[in-house]
Design a protein around this motif. Sequence first.
Motif, PDB file in Angstrom:
ATOM      1  N   THR A   6       1.049  -1.025  -0.196  1.00 46.27           N
ATOM      2  CA  THR A   6      -0.237  -0.116  -0.516  1.00 46.27           C
ATOM      3  C   THR A   6       1.180   0.885  -0.290  1.00 46.27           C
ATOM      4  O   THR A   6       2.467   1.226   0.089  1.00 46.27           O
ATOM      5  CB  THR A   6      -0.571   0.442   0.989  1.00 46.27           C
ATOM      6  OG1 THR A   6      -0.281   0.051   2.518  1.00 46.27           O
ATOM      7  CG2 THR A   6      -2.009  -0.935   0.976  1.00 46.27           C
ATOM      8  N   PRO A   7      -0.235   2.524  -0.576  1.00 48.26           N
ATOM      9  CA  PRO A   7       1.304   3.760  -0.669  1.00 48.26           C
ATOM     10  C   PRO A   7       1.764   3.189   1.268  1.00 48.26           C
ATOM     11  O   PRO A   7       2.794   4.648   1.159  1.00 48.26           O
ATOM     12  CB  PRO A   7       0.204   4.769  -0.298  1.00 48.26           C
ATOM     13  CG  PRO A   7      -0.816   4.278  -1.847  1.00 48.26           C
ATOM     14  CD  PRO A   7      -1.220   2.392  -0.874  1.00 48.26           C
ATOM     15  N   GLN A   8       0.797   3.458   2.207  1.00 52.16           N
ATOM     16  CA  GLN A   8       1.678   3.507   3.532  1.00 52.16           C
ATOM     17  C   GLN A   8       2.478   2.771   3.869  1.00 52.16           C
ATOM     18  O   GLN A   8       3.832   3.362   4.456  1.00 52.16           O
ATOM     19  CB  GLN A   8       0.412   3.316   4.449  1.00 52.16           C
ATOM     20  CG  GLN A   8      -0.624   4.731   4.684  1.00 52.16           C
ATOM     21  CD  GLN A   8      -1.585   4.035   5.433  1.00 52.16           C
ATOM     22  OE1 GLN A   8      -2.413   2.652   5.515  1.00 52.16           O
ATOM     23  NE2 GLN A   8      -2.545   5.304   6.428  1.00 52.16           N
ATOM     24  N   GLN A   9       2.452   1.673   3.288  1.00 55.62           N
ATOM     25  CA  GLN A   9       4.211   1.142   3.901  1.00 55.62           C
ATOM     26  C   GLN A   9       4.926   1.064   2.539  1.00 55.62           C
ATOM     27  O   GLN A   9       5.952   1.042   3.006  1.00 55.62           O
ATOM     28  CB  GLN A   9       3.235  -0.782   3.004  1.00 55.62           C
ATOM     29  CG  GLN A   9       2.800  -0.839   4.079  1.00 55.62           C
ATOM     30  CD  GLN A   9       1.982  -2.617   3.495  1.00 55.62           C
ATOM     31  OE1 GLN A   9       1.789  -2.805   1.984  1.00 55.62           O
ATOM     32  NE2 GLN A   9       1.847  -4.190   4.647  1.00 55.62           N
ATOM     33  N   ILE A  10       4.869   1.842   1.323  1.00 52.55           N
ATOM     34  CA  ILE A  10       5.923   2.145   0.675  1.00 52.55           C
ATOM     35  C   ILE A  10       6.465   3.483   1.812  1.00 52.55           C
ATOM     36  O   ILE A  10       7.473   3.898   1.349  1.00 52.55           O
ATOM     37  CB  ILE A  10       5.246   2.234  -0.780  1.00 52.55           C
ATOM     38  CG1 ILE A  10       5.110   1.312  -1.585  1.00 52.55           C
ATOM     39  CG2 ILE A  10       6.271   3.693  -1.227  1.00 52.55           C
ATOM     40  CD1 ILE A  10       4.201   1.368  -3.186  1.00 52.55           C
ATOM     41  N   GLY A  11       5.230   4.658   2.247  1.00 56.92           N
ATOM     42  CA  GLY A  11       6.281   5.485   2.639  1.00 56.92           C
ATOM     43  C   GLY A  11       6.711   4.757   3.505  1.00 56.92           C
ATOM     44  O   GLY A  11       7.596   5.892   4.545  1.00 56.92           O
ATOM     45  N   LYS A  12       6.587   4.526   4.337  1.00 58.69           N
ATOM     46  CA  LYS A  12       6.711   4.026   5.751  1.00 58.69           C
ATOM     47  C   LYS A  12       8.651   3.734   4.990  1.00 58.69           C
ATOM     48  O   LYS A  12       9.595   3.235   6.162  1.00 58.69           O
ATOM     49  CB  LYS A  12       6.566   2.629   6.290  1.00 58.69           C
ATOM     50  CG  LYS A  12       5.237   3.442   7.568  1.00 58.69           C
ATOM     51  CD  LYS A  12       4.242   1.679   7.664  1.00 58.69           C
ATOM     52  CE  LYS A  12       3.204   2.870   8.919  1.00 58.69           C
ATOM     53  NZ  LYS A  12       2.844   1.612   9.901  1.00 58.69           N
ATOM     54  N   GLY A  13       8.456   2.526   4.793  1.00 55.84           N
ATOM     55  CA  GLY A  13      10.017   2.084   3.483  1.00 55.84           C
ATOM     56  C   GLY A  13      11.126   3.340   3.178  1.00 55.84           C
ATOM     57  O   GLY A  13      12.045   2.825   3.436  1.00 55.84           O
ATOM     58  N   MET A  14      10.007   4.173   3.061  1.00 51.55           N
ATOM     59  CA  MET A  14      11.046   5.694   2.306  1.00 51.55           C
ATOM     60  C   MET A  14      11.590   6.186   3.120  1.00 51.55           C
ATOM     61  O   MET A  14      13.036   6.434   3.342  1.00 51.55           O
ATOM     62  CB  MET A  14       9.837   6.416   1.252  1.00 51.55           C
ATOM     63  CG  MET A  14       9.893   4.913   0.364  1.00 51.55           C
ATOM     64  SD  MET A  14      11.057   5.774  -0.637  1.00 51.55           S
ATOM     65  CE  MET A  14      11.314   6.844  -1.510  1.00 51.55           C
ATOM     66  N   LEU A  16      12.104   4.577   6.583  1.00 52.10           N
ATOM     67  CA  LEU A  16      13.187   4.318   7.394  1.00 52.10           C
ATOM     68  C   LEU A  16      14.818   3.845   6.346  1.00 52.10           C
ATOM     69  O   LEU A  16      16.068   3.780   6.663  1.00 52.10           O
ATOM     70  CB  LEU A  16      12.748   2.156   6.933  1.00 52.10           C
ATOM     71  CG  LEU A  16      13.534   1.165   7.604  1.00 52.10           C
ATOM     72  CD1 LEU A  16      14.060   1.979   9.372  1.00 52.10           C
ATOM     73  CD2 LEU A  16      13.243  -0.078   7.665  1.00 52.10           C
ATOM     74  N   ALA A  17      14.828   3.947   5.254  1.00 51.27           N
ATOM     75  CA  ALA A  17      15.969   3.908   4.528  1.00 51.27           C
ATOM     76  C   ALA A  17      16.877   5.514   4.472  1.00 51.27           C
ATOM     77  O   ALA A  17      17.481   5.712   4.593  1.00 51.27           O
ATOM     78  CB  ALA A  17      15.472   3.771   3.050  1.00 51.27           C
ATOM     79  N   ALA A  18      15.439   6.118   4.542  1.00 52.60           N
ATOM     80  CA  ALA A  18      16.275   8.053   4.647  1.00 52.60           C
ATOM     81  C   ALA A  18      16.865   7.904   5.817  1.00 52.60           C
ATOM     82  O   ALA A  18      17.673   8.403   6.505  1.00 52.60           O
ATOM     83  CB  ALA A  18      15.156   8.580   4.365  1.00 52.60           C
ATOM     84  N   TRP A  19      15.943   7.125   7.617  1.00 50.43           N
ATOM     85  CA  TRP A  19      16.857   7.384   8.801  1.00 50.43           C
ATOM     86  C   TRP A  19      18.458   6.634   8.300  1.00 50.43           C
ATOM     87  O   TRP A  19      18.718   7.142   9.157  1.00 50.43           O
ATOM     88  CB  TRP A  19      16.078   7.271   9.831  1.00 50.43           C
ATOM     89  CG  TRP A  19      14.762   7.516  10.031  1.00 50.43           C
ATOM     90  CD1 TRP A  19      13.670   7.991  10.090  1.00 50.43           C
ATOM     91  CD2 TRP A  19      15.493   8.882  11.365  1.00 50.43           C
ATOM     92  NE1 TRP A  19      12.818   9.077  10.649  1.00 50.43           N
ATOM     93  CE2 TRP A  19      14.271   9.644  11.292  1.00 50.43           C
ATOM     94  CE3 TRP A  19      16.769   9.203  11.583  1.00 50.43           C
ATOM     95  CZ2 TRP A  19      14.565  10.597  12.287  1.00 50.43           C
ATOM     96  CZ3 TRP A  19      16.616  10.085  12.587  1.00 50.43           C
ATOM     97  CH2 TRP A  19      15.938  11.283  12.870  1.00 50.43           C
TER      98      TRP A  19
END
Length: 167
Positions: A6-14, A16-19
């Motif tokens: 879902t877009p929310q899961q993709i956002g969370k993954g982004m 996490l990657a940024a952090w």
Amino acid sequence: MESDKTPQQIGKGMWLAAWLILMGILFVYFEDLIQEKYDPNHALSSDDSGEVILKRNRQGHYVAPGLINGKPVVFLLDTGATTISVPKKVADNIGLIGGYKQQVGTANGMIEVFQTRLDSVSLGGITLNDIQGHINPHMDSNTVLLGMSFMRNLEIIQKGNTLTLRR
């Protein structure tokens, strides 16, 4: 084929990657800062000027990379040491052979060491040959004490947090 994300899961993954990227950058930055405080001479260059300028580290010591018989070591300059004192595990790694047993006085009392001769000792652009040293089986660190058997051949000037050695 549809993505199961879902877009929310993709956002969370982004996020996490940024952090993770931010944490990696901070780690590299602070690691360099810490190394600079404890080992300000880690990038000591070798030139043929016959002069070496060292910065004092945070503990007030002069620590620098060098060579014994062409093998890399880390030196701690010690004007209170009569000779170069090589920890046994460092001596084994660079192929030094101990000779006669000798008693030496240290801040912790008398200890037994083994005499040795060093074919060459280099610090920055200064190289001296056939230098007296000893192998010390009582030292736990990997740091070689660069004593007066090397430094007595040099002019030593200390000003502030800087030590200059000249041939």
